[in-house]
Design an enzyme around this catalytic site. Sequence first.
Site, PDB file in Angstrom:
ATOM      1  N   HIS A 435       0.836  -1.190   0.000  1.00  0.00           N
ATOM      2  CA  HIS A 435       0.000   0.000   0.000  1.00  0.00           C
ATOM      3  C   HIS A 435       0.875   1.246   0.000  1.00  0.00           C
ATOM      4  CE1 HIS A 435      -3.197   2.700   2.010  1.00  0.00           C
ATOM      5  NE2 HIS A 435      -3.411   2.636   0.717  1.00  0.00           N
ATOM      6  N   ASN A 485      -4.532   5.022   7.152  1.00  0.00           N
ATOM      7  CA  ASN A 485      -5.814   5.663   6.864  1.00  0.00           C
ATOM      8  C   ASN A 485      -6.775   5.555   8.041  1.00  0.00           C
ATOM      9  OD1 ASN A 485      -5.084   6.524   4.365  1.00  0.00           O
ATOM     10  ND2 ASN A 485      -5.992   4.808   3.258  1.00  0.00           N
TER      11      ASN A 485
HETATM   12  P1  NAI Z   1      -7.130   5.687 -11.024  1.00  0.00           P
HETATM   13  O1  NAI Z   1      -8.577   5.687 -11.324  1.00  0.00           O
HETATM   14  O2  NAI Z   1      -6.355   6.937 -11.132  1.00  0.00           O
HETATM   15  O3  NAI Z   1      -6.394   4.617 -11.944  1.00  0.00           O
HETATM   16  C1  NAI Z   1      -6.874   3.323 -12.195  1.00  0.00           C
HETATM   17  C2  NAI Z   1      -6.329   2.897 -13.540  1.00  0.00           C
HETATM   18  O4  NAI Z   1      -6.565   1.513 -13.728  1.00  0.00           O
HETATM   19  C3  NAI Z   1      -6.982   3.608 -14.724  1.00  0.00           C
HETATM   20  O5  NAI Z   1      -5.957   4.178 -15.508  1.00  0.00           O
HETATM   21  C4  NAI Z   1      -7.709   2.508 -15.468  1.00  0.00           C
HETATM   22  O6  NAI Z   1      -7.690   2.720 -16.876  1.00  0.00           O
HETATM   23  C5  NAI Z   1      -6.906   1.295 -15.087  1.00  0.00           C
HETATM   24  N1  NAI Z   1      -7.622   0.029 -15.145  1.00  0.00           N
HETATM   25  C6  NAI Z   1      -8.842  -0.247 -14.611  1.00  0.00           C
HETATM   26  N2  NAI Z   1      -9.135  -1.552 -14.824  1.00  0.00           N
HETATM   27  C7  NAI Z   1      -8.111  -2.093 -15.492  1.00  0.00           C
HETATM   28  C8  NAI Z   1      -7.809  -3.392 -15.987  1.00  0.00           C
HETATM   29  N3  NAI Z   1      -8.650  -4.417 -15.802  1.00  0.00           N
HETATM   30  N4  NAI Z   1      -6.658  -3.578 -16.649  1.00  0.00           N
HETATM   31  C9  NAI Z   1      -5.790  -2.570 -16.824  1.00  0.00           C
HETATM   32  N5  NAI Z   1      -6.016  -1.319 -16.385  1.00  0.00           N
HETATM   33  C10 NAI Z   1      -7.146  -1.079 -15.701  1.00  0.00           C
HETATM   34  O7  NAI Z   1      -7.002   5.050  -9.555  1.00  0.00           O
HETATM   35  P2  NAI Z   1      -5.887   5.289  -8.451  1.00  0.00           P
HETATM   36  O8  NAI Z   1      -6.260   6.438  -7.624  1.00  0.00           O
HETATM   37  O9  NAI Z   1      -4.558   5.224  -9.068  1.00  0.00           O
HETATM   38  O10 NAI Z   1      -6.084   4.005  -7.532  1.00  0.00           O
HETATM   39  C11 NAI Z   1      -5.630   2.732  -7.903  1.00  0.00           C
HETATM   40  C12 NAI Z   1      -5.606   1.837  -6.689  1.00  0.00           C
HETATM   41  O11 NAI Z   1      -4.737   2.406  -5.711  1.00  0.00           O
HETATM   42  C13 NAI Z   1      -6.938   1.673  -6.009  1.00  0.00           C
HETATM   43  O12 NAI Z   1      -7.020   0.367  -5.523  1.00  0.00           O
HETATM   44  C14 NAI Z   1      -6.878   2.676  -4.865  1.00  0.00           C
HETATM   45  O13 NAI Z   1      -7.701   2.310  -3.787  1.00  0.00           O
HETATM   46  C15 NAI Z   1      -5.436   2.585  -4.489  1.00  0.00           C
HETATM   47  N6  NAI Z   1      -4.885   3.754  -3.806  1.00  0.00           N
HETATM   48  C16 NAI Z   1      -5.171   5.016  -4.201  1.00  0.00           C
HETATM   49  C17 NAI Z   1      -4.619   6.119  -3.577  1.00  0.00           C
HETATM   50  C18 NAI Z   1      -4.908   7.510  -4.041  1.00  0.00           C
HETATM   51  O14 NAI Z   1      -4.582   8.470  -3.300  1.00  0.00           O
HETATM   52  N7  NAI Z   1      -5.449   7.694  -5.222  1.00  0.00           N
HETATM   53  C19 NAI Z   1      -3.706   5.938  -2.436  1.00  0.00           C
HETATM   54  C20 NAI Z   1      -3.393   4.566  -2.144  1.00  0.00           C
HETATM   55  C21 NAI Z   1      -3.990   3.534  -2.790  1.00  0.00           C
END
Ligand code: NAI
Length: 677
Positions: A435, A485
Amino acid sequence: MMNKHFYLEKDDDGIAWLHFDMAGGSANILSMDTLDALDQALINAAQMHPKGLVLLSDKPSGFLAGADIRAFAKVEEPEQAADQIRKAHRVFSRLENFSFPSLALIHGFCLGGGTELALACTYRIAETDSTRIGLPEVRLGIFPGFGGTARGTQMMGSLGAMRMMLAGRAYRAKQARRIGLVDWVVPERQLRNAASQMLNNPPPPHQPPWWNALVEFAPLRLAVAELFRHQVAKKANPAHYPAPYRLIDHWRRTVGDFDAMLESETRNVSELICGDTAQSLIRAFLLQERMKEIGKQRPFKAGHVHVVGGGVMGGDIAAWCALRGLKVTLQDQSHEQLQRAIGRAHTLFKRRLRDRRLVMEAFDRLIPDVRAAGVAHADVIIEAIFEDTAAKQALYADLEPRMRADALLATNTSSIPLETLAEKLADPTRLVGLHFFNPVAKMMLVEIVHGEATDNDVAANAAAFARQIGKLPLPVKSSPGFLVNRMLMPYLLEAVALYEQGIPGPVIDKAATDFGMPMGPIELADTVGLDICLHVAAKLGEAFPLALPKTLKQQVDVDRLGKKSGQGFYAWKNGRPQKPAIEKGWRGKPEKLRELSDRMILRMLNEAVACLREGVVADADLLDAGAIYGTGFAPFRGGPMHYIQNRGLRNIEKRLNELEKRHGEQFHADSGWHALA
Ligand code: NAI
């Protein structure tokens, strides 16, 4: 000639070479033991009547990493520290007063006491690429005490030396040359030759620029000290971080009088080191060392990382891994997302690497991979797609049969239990959480999330991987919000509740920064993104009683998401919140602000106690480590558990009871307080 830590030889030119190779460690450090050995070695060297003396290190890690910080943590009385400081002064003066010239031959880390030792030599030569030299003592709540202030100001001039000591940062070789800290910068293969050449034809030692005398001229000194103070005040609150202010006073009173400077170093540093701030900062440093050790339990090393999901997190994790020298394939369904991620990576590489060749090499290591060709070869696969259970499970079903049997499967989920994610895996023992925090390049901490089924070796490998890419691994149990968190959310929600009750954002933020948080919670919520806050809070709310302030949802409903949308609790311009001025009624009222900070901070402390009770993290020290490096919890307070101990457990429990009566059950003291008592 040898002792346990030093090796001495004399070459055909009559130059003595004193090699430092501390027994039982990968880096040289200055402890009482190595100082004694150095003193003996210097006596032996003088008896050789050499033409000159070269001090060098046989450790690949560098010249000298600094003083023994573990010993600092055990100092109880200023007098005890003063004895150690005086001893270092004596040894370094012996070196400085030799009738022949001496030279420090520097590579890699040369920090704190290492730089002070080098300053006691007549000359300093540094290796071009690896050198990191500086006096970072203020970061530990003290200032250089082994003659560094006296010799630094002599050598570089007051402006250069004070700037370096007040910032506490390390310089690369060329920057160090520019400020007069080293005399000559050469590539590794020329180090020995350069040293021989310099000692065979010794040039006059380096002098500070002529105008230095002006700065130190008594009538001007006051004004210069004021200028220093003004600059430091932008970064450090004197009530929280006294060391830089003490350094400025010490300089103003004693500069120009070498003996007085040494005497004042001894007194000031030995007092500072016993103070709460230094002891808490030393503790934070040692907690960091402990997390580094956790990453050393297994020899796991990755060569190739495959990241799935090139969004905010995945894109930045991929860029970070490439920056740290790994081959990275980055998979996403969307070409646009990949393009955006590569653009951000470019900015990161340029900022961190500077050199065009290095930037190009990092670029070559980061490969967009829409077809997921990297899956079959990677040592580590990190999933960072949408926070959606079904999507993640479907992705694993596709990845698992194609992954190498020994590859690590890691998820960056921030809220879905690992047990749920692993449900459909043929081998659930291989799934672990890595994480990361946002922004990836800034946040050192990575939670290593252990699900019920996660194999211990897999978790240890994940920790080793985090360490490999320069992060601090913190093992936590898979439970809602993990550690960081979970502790942060009640604090943030209390801040939003205060906002809802009409307290202006800047007042709430100031209450928190006055406590010592690096950024106020309202600004933090805007920075993280209000949609993300809402999502995490709602998820946590499924597991724990957590009242969601209406304002948060209302803001998200109208797309006021914070920094990224230009408007949240604050309006944002050029990446900065436009905070209205604090109204009169709140100015100069520290007790009113303390009331607010208590409401926010005590909720975090209460949650910390709950986490400890539930075993989310192994012990109180690791909890403090997570809070300092994950939430930014005031480092000079040593972490929540350390703070509880200092302020008094009973006191805080009593205060929680009061707050509960006045504001409601969100302040109900966790049952873990009894166990702590
Ligand atoms: P985001 O929405 O910015 O990015 C997700 C990406 O995954 C998108 O580019 C999408 O096109 C891609 N994607 C979705 N399904 C896919 C698949 N089956 N194959 C390939 N690509 C796929 O999301 P973000 O914010 O980067 O979050 C990603 C993960 O990280 C989540 O699990 C979130 O809970 C976790 N997270 C997020 C934080 C944040 O501050 N944004 C902090 C720590 C963890």
